[in-house]
Design an enzyme around this catalytic site. Structure first.
Site, PDB file in Angstrom:
ATOM      1  N   HIS A 381       0.836  -1.208   0.000  1.00 18.86           N
ATOM      2  CA  HIS A 381       0.000   0.000   0.000  1.00 18.86           C
ATOM      3  C   HIS A 381       0.864   1.248   0.000  1.00 18.86           C
ATOM      4  O   HIS A 381       1.767   1.381   0.832  1.00 18.86           O
ATOM      5  CB  HIS A 381      -0.937   0.011   1.213  1.00 18.86           C
ATOM      6  CG  HIS A 381      -1.913   1.145   1.166  1.00 18.86           C
ATOM      7  ND1 HIS A 381      -2.044   2.080   2.167  1.00 18.86           N
ATOM      8  CD2 HIS A 381      -2.792   1.507   0.200  1.00 18.86           C
ATOM      9  CE1 HIS A 381      -2.974   2.963   1.824  1.00 18.86           C
ATOM     10  NE2 HIS A 381      -3.444   2.633   0.641  1.00 18.86           N
ATOM     11  N   HIS A 382       0.595   2.127  -0.956  1.00 22.31           N
ATOM     12  CA  HIS A 382       1.266   3.426  -1.040  1.00 22.31           C
ATOM     13  C   HIS A 382       0.220   4.526  -1.070  1.00 22.31           C
ATOM     14  O   HIS A 382      -0.271   4.878  -2.144  1.00 22.31           O
ATOM     15  CB  HIS A 382       2.085   3.528  -2.340  1.00 22.31           C
ATOM     16  CG  HIS A 382       3.283   2.647  -2.380  1.00 22.31           C
ATOM     17  ND1 HIS A 382       3.938   2.351  -3.566  1.00 22.31           N
ATOM     18  CD2 HIS A 382       3.972   2.012  -1.404  1.00 22.31           C
ATOM     19  CE1 HIS A 382       4.972   1.562  -3.305  1.00 22.31           C
ATOM     20  NE2 HIS A 382       5.014   1.334  -2.004  1.00 22.31           N
ATOM     21  N   GLU A 486     -16.530   1.948   0.768  1.00 17.24           N
ATOM     22  CA  GLU A 486     -16.102   2.731   1.936  1.00 17.24           C
ATOM     23  C   GLU A 486     -17.111   3.827   2.301  1.00 17.24           C
ATOM     24  O   GLU A 486     -17.231   4.190   3.474  1.00 17.24           O
ATOM     25  CB  GLU A 486     -14.718   3.341   1.689  1.00 17.24           C
ATOM     26  CG  GLU A 486     -14.676   4.298   0.516  1.00 17.24           C
ATOM     27  CD  GLU A 486     -13.262   4.625   0.048  1.00 17.24           C
ATOM     28  OE1 GLU A 486     -12.333   3.876   0.367  1.00 17.24           O
ATOM     29  OE2 GLU A 486     -13.098   5.635  -0.653  1.00 17.24           O
TER      30      GLU A 486
HETATM   31  C1  NOJ Z   1      -9.000   6.106   0.118  1.00 18.81           C
HETATM   32  C2  NOJ Z   1      -9.066   4.727  -0.459  1.00 18.81           C
HETATM   33  O1  NOJ Z   1     -10.141   4.589  -1.336  1.00 18.81           O
HETATM   34  C3  NOJ Z   1      -9.180   3.755   0.669  1.00 18.81           C
HETATM   35  O2  NOJ Z   1      -9.370   2.448   0.181  1.00 18.81           O
HETATM   36  C4  NOJ Z   1      -7.970   3.852   1.534  1.00 18.81           C
HETATM   37  O3  NOJ Z   1      -8.154   3.029   2.656  1.00 18.81           O
HETATM   38  C5  NOJ Z   1      -7.708   5.276   2.003  1.00 18.81           C
HETATM   39  N1  NOJ Z   1      -7.788   6.200   0.928  1.00 18.81           N
HETATM   40  C6  NOJ Z   1      -6.352   5.423   2.641  1.00 18.81           C
HETATM   41  O4  NOJ Z   1      -5.350   5.216   1.699  1.00 18.81           O
END
Ligand code: NOJ
Length: 681
Positions: A381-382, A486
């Site tokens: 993850h970046h 989300e």
């Molecule tokens: C928004 C991304 O859509 C989400 O998946 C992620 O957890 C957060 N940014 C943090 O990078």
């Protein structure tokens, strides 16, 4: 107006022996099935235009072509035909992964070479590719000494929609990027829109405007200029013309997909077909698969990305996810918040992120080895906070570190406020701007090609829109680029009940989406509930295509709902074939997909807030075979508005291709089915 001025204008407009308003046809061609026809015209002032007809009826009325330049006279008017060339192509190419293994690419190409005799003989080619399912055209700038440096202020390309139409659209250039709810409105009432922009014309024809192969150019937005007329608007640069290019180059393809129905639109491969073939060679290292991750708990606010008592990406918690993945056949475990820098206000800067230094409680080498011993991979993850200069400085070292530990896919993130992403500008200076400006477009592809050097696949969040570049760079596997699940964690408001039925016919026309489906607990932070039944969460795995799919819920929730979880464990992410069986934009859709390397079919159907009974002939199954259908459907009283959203019925039936099923979908519901042949010969 002064008489002499009028006389001058009139004289200029008769340069081609025609009055300015009269049109002269200079080239035309039809699709291979002859149903779609394109005509290219010039008027008396030498202004270029085109029309598109289908079955003899205008779909796109006369629409202009051309450019306003910043460093030279505009490429508009004074054009005459130099030559035209017609050619044909019919071939089939294989996708390393995708919605279908083999894609037919059959089109007629019309090359229209024009010249501005009265403006230094500047030349331009407009190339149309006419398919049975729509058209694409692009401008090709030949190398020419009188136009070495091309500074494009604006594209004058128009799309005049010939009939009244309903549009499904999201605004361009606004917060939060591509993550607006898709809006429905009469075409004449929309503002500046992103693409894909989907329309239903009054006669029932469905069309979608988009672009293909967006490389080193600004993203195309569509601005309504007049009535039903849209004009290309290039995502602006904050410090100069929207696009600057040198020498010979081509623009992205401007595309119009056309179909009789919404389902027909969603079956189109036109965007992929207009992209260049794979440039990466052997891509067997790009692995379609499912993953789980240290993720949902942060969105539920029970864990944090940053260090502290609730830091979720700690070694013990990550091991728990690795064990869960290994036990249930998931290939990957995403870990967010493993690296230092999350303490800052990262959505407004991202300058503090290190992409190589873990938090002390996260043992990257140890966890990578532990995962490997269990047949699982960590997914990297970046999050960059859209601070691209800071990220680009570290990118090589970051990919190298991951590659060393067997991490072969990375989710990247570019959270920022609209218009304030930070890039390395064309001039080498740090420049703020739109994520889909030419600078943004360059960076997103650079991240993908640099990752390819380390055999790493990319899943971009807050990305530039997809324009089919996965064909050319198959390690660009998926991206977000729309409201994901989300939003249901955050509430305020959660995704609307018709969200997926809109996405399939809008956002998904551009390519795969990392939607993060499968939250079977249907609850976000602080008890906020989803506009969905549990069955719909399963159907989303089939309906919203992605080769890399996150089963987003917490392990404990999957353990709580084993019946639902069985489908999530079974469903693959790579397909030999895909059929969009029915659907209306924003109302419902049913998709069947055949698993690659298997004879199983999977089906997903989703509806909006309305209960539906869909009659579904199973003609897509192989004739003469008996299949076991494992059905996951809404219970009889299921309803997304009540606790009955959890009513999931699982049952099995024996079916053949001659059977017809009746899919009963609850309000906000869905259905998922796995069909496996009983005799696997
Ligand atoms: C928004 C991304 O859509 C989400 O998946 C992620 O957890 C957060 N940014 C943090 O990078």
């Amino acid at each position: 107006m002064h008489l002499r001025r009028i006389a001058a204008i009139l004289a200029a407009s008769f340069t081609l022996g025609l009055p300015a308003w009269a049109q002269q046809l200079i080239a035309s061609a039809t699709s291979p099935d002859q149903l779609i026809g394109v005509e290219v015209q010039v008027d008396g002032g030498g202004k270029l235009g085109y029309t598109v007809k289908r079955r003899g009826k205008e779909v796109i009325g006369l629409s202009r072509l051309g450019f306003n330049l910043a460093n030279a006279q505009k490429l508009d008017g004074g054009f005459s035909l130099r030559e035209q060339k017609l050619s044909e192509h019919d071939g089939t190419w294989e996708q390393p992964w995708g919605e279908r293994q083999f894609v037919r690419n059959r089109y007629r190409e019309l090359r229209v070479a024009v010249e501005q005799k009265n403006k230094g003989n500047r030349r331009l080619d407009i190339v149309f590719r006419i398919y049975d399912d729509g058209i694409g055209f692009r401008y090709e700038f030949p190398a020419q000494p009188q136009l070495r440096n091309v500074e494009i202020l604006d594209e004058l390309t128009e799309f005049t929609v010939a009939q009244p139409a309903t549009a499904w659209w999201i605004p361009a250039g606004e917060l939060p990027g591509l993550e607006e709810e898709v809006r429905k409105a009469p075409l004449k009432e929309i503002g500046i829109a992103n693409t894909p922009l989907t329309l239903r014309l009054d006669d029932g024809t469905h069309i979608a405007f988009h672009e293909a192969a967006l490389v080193d150019y600004a993203s195309m937005w569509l601005r309504k200029v007049d009535g039903q007329k849209l004009r290309a608007m290039l995502a602006p640069s904050s410090y100069g013309p929207a696009v600057v290019r040198q020498g010979a180059f081509t623009t992205p393809w401007r595309t119009v997909q056309i179909a009789d129905s919404a389902a027909g639109l969603a079956m189109s491969d036109l965007i992929l077909n207009l992209n260049e073939p794979n440039k990466l060679g052997d891509v067997s290292w790009v692995k379609p698969s499912k993953f789980v991750g240290v993720w949902w708990e942060m969105h539920l606010q029970s864990g944090t990305w940053n260090a502290g008592p609730k830091h979720a990406a700690n070694t013990a918690n990550t091991k728990r996810y690795i064990d869960f993945a290994a036990k249930n056949g998931f290939r990957g475990v995403l870990v967010e918040g493993w690296n230092q820098g999350w303490e800052s206000d990262w959505g407004h800067g991202g300058a503090d992120f290190s992409f190589t230094r873990s938090y002390p409680d996260f043992d990257l080498p140890g966890l990578a080895a532990y995962a490997k011993s269990k047949g699982v991979r960590l997914i990297g993850h970046h999050e960059t906070g859209a601070n691209v200069p800071a990220y680009e400085k570290q990118m090589d070292a970051a990919y190298k570190l991951y590659a060393k530990h067997g991490v072969d896919s990375v989710k990247s993130g570019y959270v920022h406020e609209a218009g304030s992403a930070l890039f390395t500008g064309r001039d080498g200076k740090p420049r703020y701007g739109h994520y889909d400006s030419q600078d943004g477009v360059r960076h997103f592809l650079k991240a993908v090609t640099e990752a390819a050097k380390y055999r790493i696949a990319i899943d971009t969040h807050e990305p530039v829109k997809d324009t089919g570049l996965r064909r050319t760079y198959p390690n660009w596997m998926t991206r977000e680029g729309a409201r994901g699940v989300e939003y249901n964690a955050w509430g305020n408001p959660p995704n609307s009940v018709d969200h997926e039925a809109k996405l399939v016919f809008t956002r998904m026309l551009s390519g795969p989406m990392d939607y993060t489906p499968g939250v079977v607990n249907l609850v976000g932070a602080d008890g906020k509930v989803f506009n969905s039944t549990q069955a719909k969460q399963l159907a989303n795995f089939v309906v919203i295509y992605s080769p890399l799919v996150m089963a987003a819920d917490l392990p404990e929730n999957y353990e709580k709902y084993p019946a639902a979880f069985k489908f999530i464990r079974d469903v693959p992410t790579d397909w030999a074939d895909t059929r969009v069986l029915n659907g209306e934009v924003g109302e419902f859709v049913t998709i069947a997909r055949k698993a690659r390397g298997s004879q199983d079919w999977y089906l997903g159907a989703v509806t909006d807030g309305q209960a539906r009974s869909l009659v579904l002939p199973l003609g897509f199954l192989e004739q003469g075979k008996r299949y076991t259908a494992e059905i996951y459907r809404d219970g009889d009283g299921a309803d997304y508005r009540t606790e009955r959203r959890f009513d999931l019925v699982t049952e099995t039936r024996t079916v053949t291709s001659g059977d017809t099923l009746q899919l009963k979908l609850a309000p906000g519901g869905g259905q998922a089915i796995r069909f496996s042949p009983q005799d696997r010969k």
